[in-house]
Design an enzyme around this catalytic site. Structure first.
Site, PDB file in Angstrom:
ATOM      1  N   LEU A  52       4.628  -6.399   6.470  1.00  0.00           N
ATOM      2  CA  LEU A  52       4.600  -5.584   7.682  1.00  0.00           C
ATOM      3  C   LEU A  52       3.182  -5.399   8.199  1.00  0.00           C
ATOM      4  O   LEU A  52       2.917  -5.568   9.384  1.00  0.00           O
ATOM      5  CB  LEU A  52       5.232  -4.218   7.407  1.00  0.00           C
ATOM      6  CG  LEU A  52       6.749  -4.236   7.246  1.00  0.00           C
ATOM      7  CD1 LEU A  52       7.245  -2.842   6.893  1.00  0.00           C
ATOM      8  CD2 LEU A  52       7.426  -4.721   8.511  1.00  0.00           C
ATOM      9  N   ALA A  53       2.253  -5.069   7.312  1.00  0.00           N
ATOM     10  CA  ALA A  53       0.878  -4.816   7.753  1.00  0.00           C
ATOM     11  C   ALA A  53       0.225  -6.108   8.245  1.00  0.00           C
ATOM     12  O   ALA A  53      -0.374  -6.140   9.322  1.00  0.00           O
ATOM     13  CB  ALA A  53       0.067  -4.190   6.618  1.00  0.00           C
ATOM     14  N   ARG A  78      10.275  11.389  -5.251  1.00  0.00           N
ATOM     15  CA  ARG A  78      10.515  10.360  -6.249  1.00  0.00           C
ATOM     16  C   ARG A  78       9.913  10.663  -7.613  1.00  0.00           C
ATOM     17  O   ARG A  78      10.558  10.472  -8.641  1.00  0.00           O
ATOM     18  CB  ARG A  78       9.958   9.034  -5.746  1.00  0.00           C
ATOM     19  CG  ARG A  78      10.755   8.535  -4.577  1.00  0.00           C
ATOM     20  CD  ARG A  78      10.159   7.296  -3.969  1.00  0.00           C
ATOM     21  NE  ARG A  78      11.048   6.829  -2.909  1.00  0.00           N
ATOM     22  CZ  ARG A  78      10.774   5.806  -2.107  1.00  0.00           C
ATOM     23  NH1 ARG A  78       9.628   5.159  -2.232  1.00  0.00           N
ATOM     24  NH2 ARG A  78      11.631   5.434  -1.186  1.00  0.00           N
ATOM     25  N   GLU A  97       0.000  -1.322   1.756  1.00  0.00           N
ATOM     26  CA  GLU A  97       0.001  -0.905   0.352  1.00  0.00           C
ATOM     27  C   GLU A  97      -1.293  -1.309  -0.355  1.00  0.00           C
ATOM     28  O   GLU A  97      -1.667  -0.710  -1.370  1.00  0.00           O
ATOM     29  CB  GLU A  97       1.224  -1.519  -0.363  1.00  0.00           C
ATOM     30  CG  GLU A  97       1.449  -0.971  -1.770  1.00  0.00           C
ATOM     31  CD  GLU A  97       2.702  -1.517  -2.455  1.00  0.00           C
ATOM     32  OE1 GLU A  97       3.486  -2.226  -1.800  1.00  0.00           O
ATOM     33  OE2 GLU A  97       2.890  -1.227  -3.644  1.00  0.00           O
TER      34      GLU A  97
END
Lengths: 637, 252
Positions: A43-44, A331, A426
Site C-alpha cells: 500500500l505505501a 490486540r 510498516e
C-alpha cells in the site's frame, strides 16, 4: 547522532497545514529531473510510486514478487479506519487521534498520529474514486463496522478482503503510470543494499532474482516501503517472503532503527498444528464484532466438546476482564488474556494452546445468512485449514505475530536520519507506538504514500541540492562488490542444514524468549543463543545451486542471515526497555497482569545506531513530548 | 516409524526458460494431513537440500489464498481441484496414503516457464497497464458518500474484483484464453459509477493487449470458471463481450 523530529510549531490541529505551506516546492518543469527509487509495492510503496509519478517525478519501483499486486498488504482482511463520522456516533479526527495514541500505549509521536487521523478522511475518498468496492448499504452509502480499541464504527471494509481491494486500487494507479512510462517497474528484484554518497542516500544495489545479476540504481532519493519484520519469529501471519533485509541493510549504512521491540501479537489466528508449519493464518479482528472469546472455567472441561459445556461453566475472558470494550479490547490485551488462560491450563484444542471464538450467539440473533454475508470467506478459510466448520462449532484461535510497530526512525517528513532516505508504512516506526489498533495499518500505509511523502520529498529536493551520482561512482562499485561477495560466501559454505531450519530455530528463540512475555533472564538468554546460532549458520548452512539463476534457497538464506542479526537487536531493545507498554510486556513490570509503564524513564523513542560489525549498537533517544494529550494509564475495563 | 502418508510425486523440472524440461520422481514420506500442499513441498525441498540436490522452485508468498503467487497444476488441474481453493490452501487431508501426485507449471505460451513450476505472468500486468484502472490522480476526489452505489451493483463488482490474478483460468483453458481474468477487471469497474467515463476505451484497450500477448480465444467451455479459486463466473465474460460490442459500435 542527532534525532531531530522536525515537528512543526503551533497548535496540534494546525501543524500539518502550516507545515505543508512551509515546505518548499519543486516546479512542474523541474520535477521530471528528479529520480526516485521506491522499494516495495504494498500500500505505501504503490501509492507513493503512483502519486510521485503523477506529480511528474521519474520513478523506479522495485518488488521481489513477480507482480507488484502481490505485496503482502493484499492479505489485510478487516478494514481501514477513516474519521468520517458517517454513522453519526460521535467520531471525529480528534477521537481517532486519541484512540490511536491511547491504543499505542502513549508511545507514539503525537504530531504524526494527529496528521494520520486528519489524512484518514481523504484516503477513503481517494479509494472510492479509484473504484474500490467498499461495502455499501441499500441506500448506496458506505457501510462501516467497529474494530478493536474503538467505541465508534469507523472502519470501511470490502468483505474480509479490504487489503486486497485497497492494494488493487493502488496497483491500478501504479499500473496506469507504468503504462504511461512514468514509472519503470522492476518485479522479481530484491534490494540487497543501500548506497550512501556524501552522507545522502543516493541509490540501491539489487539482485535480479531470475538471472542473479547484481546491479546498481542511482536516484535523488530512496524510498523504503518494505514492510515489517514479523518473520524474525519464523511463524507469523506475514508472507513467506516478508523480510527485514532492506531496512536492516539501511541500518547498517547508518539509518537509525527505532523501537524494534514493539511487535504485535494478534489474538485471533489459527493455532499451530505442527512442526511442518510455514506460516500462521489470521482470522480477521472484525470477527470479534460477533464472536465471543471463551475458555472453560475448569481445566477438566478442556477436552470436552464445546457444545456440551453449559454457559455457566464458560469463562468469557474478555467480557469478564474488560466489560466496557468486551471482545473488542485492543490486540495486545486480548492476546495476553488468551495466553494467561492457556498458561493456567484452560486452553483448548490438541496442543492446549487455543481459546474458542464462538459465533453461536450471533448466529442465533442474526441468522447464519447474515454471518455468512459478513465473514463467509473467513469461515471458508478456517475450514480449509482446520477441517472444522465454524458455523457448527466455535473457532479455535491463538495469538500469533502479526505486525511490527518498530522500524526505521523517521522525522515528521518521513525522512530517516540519513538525508534522502524516506521510509513509509510498516517499515517506519512512527505512528503506532507500542501497539497498533486494528484497521490502522492500511490507513497509515496509504496516508504515507498518497498524502504525506508527495509533499515532503519535494522539500528535500528543493533544499538539499545534492547532485545525483552516476552508477559508476566508486561507492556503487564498492557496494556491488560487497553484495556479490556476501552471496558467494553463503554459496560456498555447503554445510548440512537448510536455511529454513535455521530460521525455525531462530523463531523458536524469539517466540519463547522475546514473545508475549519477556524477562531479563529470557532476553539475556537470547543475547547469548542468537549469536551462537548465527555462528553455526555461517559454518553449516547449505545453499544448493548457484547465484546466476532463480535460486529460492539463496534468497531465503540471505534473509535468514539478516534476521539472525536483527533478532539480537530486537532482544537488546526489549532488554533495555525496562517497562511494559503495549505489545512489549516485561514480566518484571506489571500491575495485576496489566502493563506497567514507566513514563519517568521511558517516555521516549529508542533509536539504535550501528557501530560496526561485532560492536554493540548505540542507543539514542527522542523524548516523546505530549502537548495536547495527557499520558494516562490505559484502561479498557 | 513416523505416522503420516507416503506419497509419490512426479514433478516437472526445468532449469530455465531455454532448457528442455522433464518429469522427475520424488518420494514424500510421513506427510501430515494437516500440512498444506506447499508445506509438503517445503519438506520435500528440505530433504533435497540435505542431500545436496536443487530443490523444486515454485512461487508462493502469502500462503493464505489471496496474493495469487502459487501456480501449480496438480494431477492435471490448476490448484488441485478443491472448490474455491488455491494450491497454498489445499491441505494434504485431501489425499490418501500411497497416492501418486503429478505437479506441473501453468502451461501457456503467454506464460513462459522461468524455472521448474515458476512461470512469467507479466502479461497480466501489461493488460492492467493498458486500461485496468480509473484515471483519477491522487487528491481532489469527492466525498466518498457523494457517489451513491446500489448495494447490488457493489456486491457484483466485488464478486469480480476478488480475482487474485493467479492465472489458473489460462492454465485450465485448452486455448490458454485470458478472458476470465480480463473480464473480471472490466466487470468490476464497469459495474461501478466510477468506471463509466472510461468504460469503452478500457475494454477495447485491455482486449487489444490481451490479444497482443498471445492468449487464445474463448470458446466458452467454462474450464476457467471451474478452477477459479475466487469463483469468478462466466457472467463476467458475457458482460465484457457486451461492453466490447457496444464500444465497437460506438467506434471509440
Amino acid at each position: 547522532m542527532k534525532l531531530d523530529s522536525k515537528i512543526p510549531s503551533g497548535p496540534l490541529g494546525q501543524k500539518w497545514d502550516k507545515h505543508k505551506f512551509d515546505l518548499k516546492l519543486v516546479s512542474p518543469a523541474n520535477k521530471r529531473k528528479f529520480e526516485v527509487i521506491v522499494v516495495g509495492s504494498g500500500l505505501a510503496g504503490s501509492s507513493a510510486a503512483a502519486t510521485l509519478a503523477e506529480l511528474g517525478y521519474s520513478v523506479k519501483s522495485f518488488c521481489y514478487q513477480d507482480s507488484p499486486r502481490r505485496a503482502h498488504s493484499i492479505a489485510a482482511q478487516g478494514g481501514i479506519n477513516g474519521a468520517k463520522n458517517y454513522q453519526n456516533d460521535g467520531d471525529s479526527v480528534q477521537r481517532l487521534f486519541y484512540d490511536t495514541i491511547k491504543g499505542g500505549d502513549f508511545r507514539a509521536r503525537e504530531a504524526n498520529v494527529h496528521r494520520l487521523a486528519q489524512t484518514s478522511v481523504s484516503i477513503i475518498d481517494q479509494c472510492v474514486a479509484q473504484g474500490v468496492p467498499f461495502a455499501r448499504e441499500y441506500g448506496g452509502l458506505l457501510d462501516n463496522r467497529s474494530f478493536g480499541g474503538a467505541q465508534v464504527s469507523r472502519t470501511f471494509y470490502a468483505r474480509g478482503q479490504t487489503g486486497q481491494q485497497l492494494l488493487l486500487g493502488a496497483y491500478s494507479a501504479l499500473s496506469r503510470q507504468i503504462g504511461l512510462g512514468t514509472v519503470k517497474m522492476y518485479p522479481r528484484t530484491e534490494m540487497l543494499d543501500l548506497v550512501v554518497v556524501d552522507g545522502h542516500a543516493k541509490g540501491i544495489v539489487v539482485r535480479d532474482l531470475v538471472t542473479g545479476e547484481v546491479s546498481s540504481h542511482a536516484a535523488d532519493a530512496v524510498v523504503l516501503a518494505t514492510g515489517g519484520y514479523g518473520p524474525v519469529f519464523y511463524l507469523s501471519t506475514n508472507a513467506i517472503g516478508c523480510n527485514v533485509t532492506a531496512t536492516f541493510r539501511a541500518f547498517k549504512k547508518g539509518a537509525a532503527f527505532a523501537n524494534p521491540c514493539y511487535t504485535q501479537i494478534h489474538p485471533t489466528c489459527i493455532p499451530v498444528s505442527g512442526d511442518h508449519q510455514s506460516k500462521l493464518t489470521l482470522m480477521s479482528e472484525s470477527l470479534r464484532n460477533d464472536g465471543r472469546v471463551w475458555v472453560p472455567k475448569r481445566k477438566e472441561d478442556c477436552s470436552k466438546s464445546p457444545s456440551s459445556i453449559p454457559d455457566a461453566d464458560r469463562d468469557y475472558i474478555l467480557e469478564r476482564k474488560y466489560p466496557s470494550f468486551g471482545n473488542l479490547a485492543p490486540r495486545d490485551i486480548a492476546s495476553r488474556a488468551a495466553k494467561e488462560a492457556c498458561d493456567e491450563g484452560r486452553g483448548v484444542g490438541p496442543s492446549g494452546y487455543g481459546v474458542y471464538l464462538d459465533f453461536a450467539e450471533a448466529i442465533n440473533r442474526l441468522g447464519a445468512s447474515k454471518i455468512r454475508e459478513r465473514y463467509n470467506n473467513l469461515f471458508d478459510m478456517y475450514e480449509r485449514i482446520t477441517g472444522e466448520n465454524a458455523y457448527q462449532q466455535p473457532m479455535r484461535i491463538y495469538p500469533a505475530v502479526h505486525y511490527t510497530m518498530g522500524g526505521l526512525w523517521v522525522d515528521y517528513n518521513l525522512m530517516s536520519n540519513l538525508p534522502g532516505l524516506f521510509v513509509l508504512g510498516e517499515a517506519n516506526f512512527s505512528d503506532h507506538g507500542a501497539n497498533r489498533l486494528g484497521a490502522s495499518a492500511l490507513m497509515q500505509g496509504l496516508a504515507d504514500g498518497y498524502f504525506i511523502l508527495p509533499y515532503t520529498i519535494g522539500h528535500y529536493f528543493a533544499s538539499s541540492k545534492q547532485a545525483r551520482p552516476k552508477v559508476d561512482h566508486a561507492e556503487f562499485r564498492k557496494v556491488e562488490e560487497e553484495v556479490s561477495a556476501r552471496t558467494q560466501r553463503i554459496l560456498a559454505i555447503k554445510g548440512k542444514k537448510a536455511p529454513r531450519s535455521f530460521h525455525r530455530e531462530l523463531g523458536k528463540l524469539m517466540w519463547e524468549n522475546c514473545g508475549m512475555a519477556r524477562s531479563k533472564q529470557s532476553l539475556e538468554a537470547n543475547l547469548k543463543l542468537i549469536p551462537e546460532l548465527r555462528e553455526e549458520f555461517w559454518k553449516n548452512v547449505n545453499v544448493t545451486g548457484e547465484g546466476s539463476d532463480l535460486n529460492q534457497t539463496l534468497e531465503r538464506a540471505g534473509r535468514v542471515a539478516d534476521f539472525l542479526e536483527f533478532g539480537e537487536l530486537l532482544s537488546l531493545d526489549a532488554l533495555t526497555r525496562e517497562e511494559s507498554c503495549g505489545g512489549h510486556f516485561r514480566v518484571e513490570h506489571q500491575e495485576e497482569g496489566e502493563c506497567k509503564r514507566d513514563d519517568a524513564n521511558f517516555a521516549h523513542v529508542a533509536a539504535w545506531e550501528f557501530q560496526g560489525e561485532g560492536k554493540a549498537p548505540l542507543r539514542h533517544t527522542e523524548p516523546l513530548v505530549y502537548e495536547e494529550v495527557h499520558m494516562s494509564t490505559r484502561s479498557y475495563k | 516409524m513416523e505416522k503420516g502418508m507416503n506419497l509419490t510425486l512426479i514433478v516437472w523440472r526445468q532449469k530455465d526458460a531455454k532448457s528442455k524440461g522433464s518429469f522427475a520422481t520424488y518420494a514424500a514420506r510421513a506427510v501430515n494431513p494437516d500440512m498444506s500442499f506447499l508445506e509438503m513441498l517445503d519438506v520435500v525441498n528440505d530433504d533435497l537440500i540435505q542431500r545436496g540436490e536443487e530443490p523444486i522452485a515454485f512461487d508462493s508468498d502469502c500462503r493464505e489464498g489471496i496474493c495469487g503467487s502459487c501456480s501449480c497444476v496438480i494431477n492435471g488441474v490448476p490448484h488441485g481441484g478443491q472448490k474455491a481453493t488455491t494450491a497454498c490452501q489445499l491441505h494434504m487431508r485431501m489425499f490418501k496414503d500411497g497416492d501418486t501426485i503429478t505437479i506441473e507449471p501453468w502451461r501457456a505460451s503467454a506464460f513462459p516457464i522461468v524455472k521448474d513450476l515458476v512461470v512469467d505472468r507479466s502479461a497480466f500486468d501489461r493488460i492492467i497497464q493498458a486500461g485496468g484502472f480509473v484515471s483519477v490522480r491522487t487528491g481532489g476526489a469527492p466525498d466518498g458518500n457523494a457517489i451513491l452505489v446500489p448495494k447490488e451493483d457493489c456486491d457484483l463488482a466485488m464478486d469480480a474484483a476478488q480475482c487474485i490474478g493467479c492465472g489458473a483460468c489460462v492454465a485450465a483453458c485448452k486455448n490458454a484464453s485470458a478472458m476470465l481474468f480480463v473480464s473480471a477487471k472490466v466487470s468490476h469497474l464497469g459495474l461501478l459509477p466510477q468506471g463509466q467515463p472510461e468504460r469503452d476505451r478500457r475494454v477495447l484497450n485491455m482486449v487489444a493487449q490481451m490479444d497482443a500477448e498471445g492468449f487464445g480465444s474463448c470458446t466458452v467451455t467454462g474450464s476457467c470458471e471451474a478452477v477459479c479459486p475466487k469463483e469468478i463466473t462466466l457472467d463476467n465474460i458475457s458482460r465484457m463481450n457486451g461492453d466490447y460490442a457496444v464500444a465497437m459500435v460506438k467506434g471509440k
